[in-house]
Design an enzyme around this catalytic site. Sequence first.
Site, PDB file in Angstrom:
ATOM      1  N   CYS A  33      16.535  40.340  75.221  1.00  0.00           N
ATOM      2  CA  CYS A  33      15.369  39.933  74.444  1.00  0.00           C
ATOM      3  C   CYS A  33      14.164  39.694  75.361  1.00  0.00           C
ATOM      4  O   CYS A  33      13.036  40.073  75.037  1.00  0.00           O
ATOM      5  CB  CYS A  33      15.628  38.618  73.700  1.00  0.00           C
ATOM      6  SG  CYS A  33      17.248  38.525  72.939  1.00  0.00           S
ATOM      7  N   ASP A  34      14.376  39.036  76.485  1.00  0.00           N
ATOM      8  CA  ASP A  34      13.236  38.499  77.242  1.00  0.00           C
ATOM      9  C   ASP A  34      13.023  39.121  78.612  1.00  0.00           C
ATOM     10  O   ASP A  34      12.009  38.848  79.257  1.00  0.00           O
ATOM     11  CB  ASP A  34      13.417  36.980  77.412  1.00  0.00           C
ATOM     12  CG  ASP A  34      13.448  36.270  76.067  1.00  0.00           C
ATOM     13  OD1 ASP A  34      12.827  36.781  75.119  1.00  0.00           O
ATOM     14  OD2 ASP A  34      14.093  35.215  75.950  1.00  0.00           O
ATOM     15  N   CYS A  46      18.793  35.110  76.717  1.00  0.00           N
ATOM     16  CA  CYS A  46      19.010  36.504  76.314  1.00  0.00           C
ATOM     17  C   CYS A  46      18.164  37.459  77.145  1.00  0.00           C
ATOM     18  O   CYS A  46      16.953  37.571  76.929  1.00  0.00           O
ATOM     19  CB  CYS A  46      18.689  36.658  74.828  1.00  0.00           C
ATOM     20  SG  CYS A  46      18.841  38.358  74.237  1.00  0.00           S
TER      21      CYS A  46
END
Length: 335
Positions: free
Chosen positions: A141-142, A138
């Site tokens: 997200c990261d 993701c």
Amino acid sequence: MSDSAQNHHELIIIGSGPAGLTAAIYAARAELKPLVIEGLQAGGQLMQTTEIENYPGFPQGLQGPELMINFRDQAERFGTTFLTDDVDTVDLEATPKVIKVGKTTYTADAVIVSTGATARMIGLESEQKLLGHGVSTCATCDGYFFRDKELLVVGGGDSAMEEATFLTKFATKVTIIHRRDEYRASKIMLDRARANEKVEFIEWAAVTEVLDDDTGAMTGAILTDTRDGSTRRIDAQGLFVAIGHDPNTLLFTDQLDMDENGYLITKAPGTQTNIDGVFACGDVQDHTYRQAITAAGSGCAAALDAERWLAAVQAAGPVETLTGATLIDDAVVTT
Ligand code: NAP
């Protein structure tokens, strides 16, 4: 109390990621005493995530598993009960709805499905080992953790193009690795990635090993040519696997309506599925946003929808006596 009475619940929630647990918090606070069948691998995708910095309310960030424990504690505090097991079969058309877990049969007046989706992985041991420590599924997200790094993105679909383009905000270079020279990605997304000067493409290649050093930091990958099997090493500090997701919907085949990719279809703007009293929330019905916060939001909506549906059905008479109760706006019509 007989077993059947004990195993009957007004509301059963299947799945325990942010969607299911948010539904549980709302349903428990509405005194529905929900049972969450949380699965043997409880907590969903966030259990495999490390730092989460974009979940509102936690300005310093927190670990994925820590966030899910908080969700669970909050649901438990208001009277949610949990069953740590996988569901084997369901009969959602029945009244009440039937859910079998091993040899035990549970019944419910209403069911919320929040079984999530699973990111497809390449299937390497080294990929599993470095998941959350260099390997991610993701970018939203990261990506932020990969400032000034060189990154690899595996895949040739819209996700790979989107993630690669997004990652150029942080990375110095992003290399898309694709196993052939034709792309499933739409032309516009592909063109956008191609036009980005930080993005490079390597075609006819598969990542066959993810490399790390003594400290466990990712250092690169071995690429294998998909035509002649020759190998080469590429340096990179992060690998984003963007080869698609599979919604966890096998259990509901032939009962709940799904799109061509297996995602559950809900009736916009709510969370109602094609079966009365069955609601769906989170990634199992959302292949667009796939964020913890959007999953939690739809979990809240599912609990409110279920609560309203139960109240309307109960106002119309005992659930067992209804055949095919249909909620139209706020009214229940029995057929
Ligand atoms: P996808 O379209 O199914 O593409 C998956 C890609 O991964 C394909 O290129 C496939 O290669 C490759 N792949 C699959 N398994 C692999 C493996 N084991 N090793 C290496 N490569 C592998 O999945 P997606 O990109 O996640 O998109 C899913 C859906 O969401 C699509 O409908 C897409 O349009 C949509 N989506 C839309 C947007 C947007 O519009 N903003 C963004 C993301 C996703 P092959 O082609 O060789 O099979």
